[in-house]
Design an enzyme around this catalytic site. Structure first.
Site, PDB file in Angstrom:
ATOM      1  N   ASP A  28      38.597  38.212  44.262  1.00 49.87           N
ATOM      2  CA  ASP A  28      39.024  37.031  43.504  1.00 49.87           C
ATOM      3  C   ASP A  28      37.913  36.631  42.534  1.00 49.87           C
ATOM      4  O   ASP A  28      36.840  36.166  42.939  1.00 49.87           O
ATOM      5  CB  ASP A  28      39.332  35.886  44.480  1.00 49.87           C
ATOM      6  CG  ASP A  28      39.969  34.717  43.751  1.00 49.87           C
ATOM      7  OD1 ASP A  28      39.350  34.190  42.795  1.00 49.87           O
ATOM      8  OD2 ASP A  28      41.092  34.336  44.114  1.00 49.87           O
ATOM      9  N   ARG A  74      47.561  30.996  39.734  1.00 50.17           N
ATOM     10  CA  ARG A  74      48.652  31.825  40.223  1.00 50.17           C
ATOM     11  C   ARG A  74      49.127  31.281  41.551  1.00 50.17           C
ATOM     12  O   ARG A  74      48.336  31.154  42.488  1.00 50.17           O
ATOM     13  CB  ARG A  74      48.089  33.233  40.437  1.00 50.17           C
ATOM     14  CG  ARG A  74      48.946  34.299  39.900  1.00 50.17           C
ATOM     15  CD  ARG A  74      48.292  35.631  39.935  1.00 50.17           C
ATOM     16  NE  ARG A  74      47.662  36.009  41.189  1.00 50.17           N
ATOM     17  CZ  ARG A  74      47.563  37.244  41.609  1.00 50.17           C
ATOM     18  NH1 ARG A  74      48.066  38.220  40.876  1.00 50.17           N
ATOM     19  NH2 ARG A  74      46.961  37.540  42.722  1.00 50.17           N
ATOM     20  N   ASP A 132      36.703  32.855  42.612  1.00 53.73           N
ATOM     21  CA  ASP A 132      35.921  32.543  43.816  1.00 53.73           C
ATOM     22  C   ASP A 132      34.541  33.192  43.761  1.00 53.73           C
ATOM     23  O   ASP A 132      33.544  32.588  44.159  1.00 53.73           O
ATOM     24  CB  ASP A 132      36.670  33.019  45.068  1.00 53.73           C
ATOM     25  CG  ASP A 132      37.827  32.089  45.429  1.00 53.73           C
ATOM     26  OD1 ASP A 132      37.822  30.930  44.968  1.00 53.73           O
ATOM     27  OD2 ASP A 132      38.724  32.528  46.150  1.00 53.73           O
ATOM     28  N   THR A 151      54.521  32.954  45.021  1.00 55.09           N
ATOM     29  CA  THR A 151      55.399  33.580  44.023  1.00 55.09           C
ATOM     30  C   THR A 151      54.630  34.490  43.070  1.00 55.09           C
ATOM     31  O   THR A 151      55.240  35.300  42.365  1.00 55.09           O
ATOM     32  CB  THR A 151      56.092  32.506  43.165  1.00 55.09           C
ATOM     33  OG1 THR A 151      55.072  31.814  42.426  1.00 55.09           O
ATOM     34  CG2 THR A 151      56.853  31.505  44.017  1.00 55.09           C
TER      35      THR A 151
HETATM   36  C1  PRP Z   1      43.143  34.930  38.464  1.00 58.54           C
HETATM   37  C2  PRP Z   1      42.589  35.560  37.195  1.00 58.54           C
HETATM   38  C3  PRP Z   1      43.773  35.514  36.272  1.00 58.54           C
HETATM   39  C4  PRP Z   1      44.923  35.714  37.201  1.00 58.54           C
HETATM   40  C5  PRP Z   1      45.370  37.148  37.074  1.00 58.54           C
HETATM   41  O1  PRP Z   1      43.173  33.564  38.353  1.00 58.54           O
HETATM   42  O2  PRP Z   1      41.461  34.916  36.704  1.00 58.54           O
HETATM   43  O3  PRP Z   1      43.902  34.303  35.564  1.00 58.54           O
HETATM   44  O4  PRP Z   1      44.449  35.493  38.531  1.00 58.54           O
HETATM   45  O5  PRP Z   1      46.513  37.333  37.798  1.00 58.54           O
HETATM   46  P1  PRP Z   1      47.920  37.665  37.122  1.00 58.54           P
HETATM   47  O6  PRP Z   1      47.656  38.697  36.057  1.00 58.54           O
HETATM   48  O7  PRP Z   1      48.712  38.198  38.276  1.00 58.54           O
HETATM   49  O8  PRP Z   1      48.475  36.391  36.568  1.00 58.54           O
HETATM   50  P2  PRP Z   1      43.639  32.616  39.567  1.00 58.54           P
HETATM   51  O9  PRP Z   1      45.078  32.314  39.445  1.00 58.54           O
HETATM   52  O10 PRP Z   1      43.169  33.199  40.859  1.00 58.54           O
HETATM   53  O11 PRP Z   1      42.893  31.254  39.236  1.00 58.54           O
HETATM   54  P3  PRP Z   1      41.325  30.937  39.141  1.00 58.54           P
HETATM   55  O12 PRP Z   1      40.805  31.615  37.907  1.00 58.54           O
HETATM   56  O13 PRP Z   1      41.317  29.448  39.031  1.00 58.54           O
HETATM   57  O14 PRP Z   1      40.660  31.442  40.396  1.00 58.54           O
HETATM   58  N1  URA Z   2      43.119  37.507  40.409  1.00 56.36           N
HETATM   59  C1  URA Z   2      41.895  37.899  40.823  1.00 56.36           C
HETATM   60  O1  URA Z   2      40.926  37.127  40.728  1.00 56.36           O
HETATM   61  N2  URA Z   2      41.768  39.132  41.306  1.00 56.36           N
HETATM   62  C2  URA Z   2      42.781  39.994  41.409  1.00 56.36           C
HETATM   63  O2  URA Z   2      42.577  41.143  41.861  1.00 56.36           O
HETATM   64  C3  URA Z   2      44.049  39.570  40.980  1.00 56.36           C
HETATM   65  C4  URA Z   2      44.193  38.324  40.473  1.00 56.36           C
END
Ligand code: PRP
Ligand code: URA
Length: 209
Positions: free
Chosen positions: A200, A104, A203, A108
């Site tokens: 997160d 994400r 993380d 944006t």
């Molecule tokens: C997180 C999560 C989803 C997304 C959800 O991933 O695991 O994929 O955010 O958010 P959304 O519904 O607003 O799209 P992130 O983009 O943080 O990537 P990561 O899994 O690599 O940490």
């Molecule tokens: N992605 C995450 O990992 N946590 C949130 O709360 C939203 C998006």
């Protein structure tokens, strides 16, 4: 909320509460995410078709039921979705696993694709898209769109925590997709994080913050 299954099982509720706790470290977080994914898979597979077989027990022939050979693929959204895969595979060990890489954009909040590798016969399979967090719904909506472009028809979405906004966003574009969520939380904050959520997920799983 149509087409949404929320889990009221005490074990799932208990474990998600531990996952949410900010003092839960990465090792325990990973173990709990895997366990909850396994428990949720029990319900996600409830509609799998069965067929009758005759089994010879040591006593007599028994009319039994076995799975009717449904072809399934799991599609975790990288990276946090990886944390749920092994739990689901414990219950559906024959499932193939495809990967969709999306992150994400922090400004944006829109999903950016960086990887996609799916089983070659993905369009013949029922798919379970896996991601712990359904926040704005942008990532899940985009992942489901990729899968549909490859001819996949039957898609379910499984997450630990969903925001109402995310459920609405996915269903605005893909109303037929059944969403399985451990909990549905209150809202999103200004940074697109689920409140109260768990922070997160990527993380916390991988210890990157
Ligand atoms: C997180 C999560 C989803 C997304 C959800 O991933 O695991 O994929 O955010 O958010 P959304 O519904 O607003 O799209 P992130 O983009 O943080 O990537 P990561 O899994 O690599 O940490
Ligand atoms: N992605 C995450 O990992 N946590 C949130 O709360 C939203 C998006």
């Amino acid at each position: 909320m149509g087409n949404v299954h929320v889990f009221d099982h005490p074990l799932i509720q208990h474990k998600i509460s531990l996952i949410r706790d900010k003092t839960t470290g990465s090792k325990e977080f990973r173990e709990l995410v895997e366990e909850v994914a396994m428990l949720m898979a029990f319900e996600v597979t409830r509609d799998f078709p069965l067929q009758e077989v005759i089994v010879e027990t040591p006593v007599a022939a028994a009319k039994c039921k076995v799975l009717a050979g449904k072809k399934v693929a799991l599609v975790p959204i990288l990276r946090a979705g990886l944390g749920m895969v092994d739990g689901v595979l414990k219950l559906i060990p024959a499932a193939k696993v495809g990967h969709v890489g999306l992150y994400r954009d922090p400004e944006t909040l829109k999903p950016v694709e960086y990887y996609c590798k799916l089983p070659t016969d993905v369009n013949e399979r029922d798919l379970i898209v896996i991601d712990p967090m359904l926040a704005t719904g942008g990532s899940a909506t985009a992942a489901i769109q990729f899968l549909k472009q490859r001819g996949v028809k039957n898609i379910k979405l499984m997450c630990l925590i969903a925001a109402p906004e995310g459920i609405a966003a996915v269903h605005a574009v893909h109303p037929e997709v059944e969403i399985f969520a451990g909990n549905v939380d209150e809202k999103l904050n200004d940074h697109g994080y689920i409140v109260p959520g768990l922070g997160d997920a990527g993380d916390r799983l991988f210890g990157t913050k």
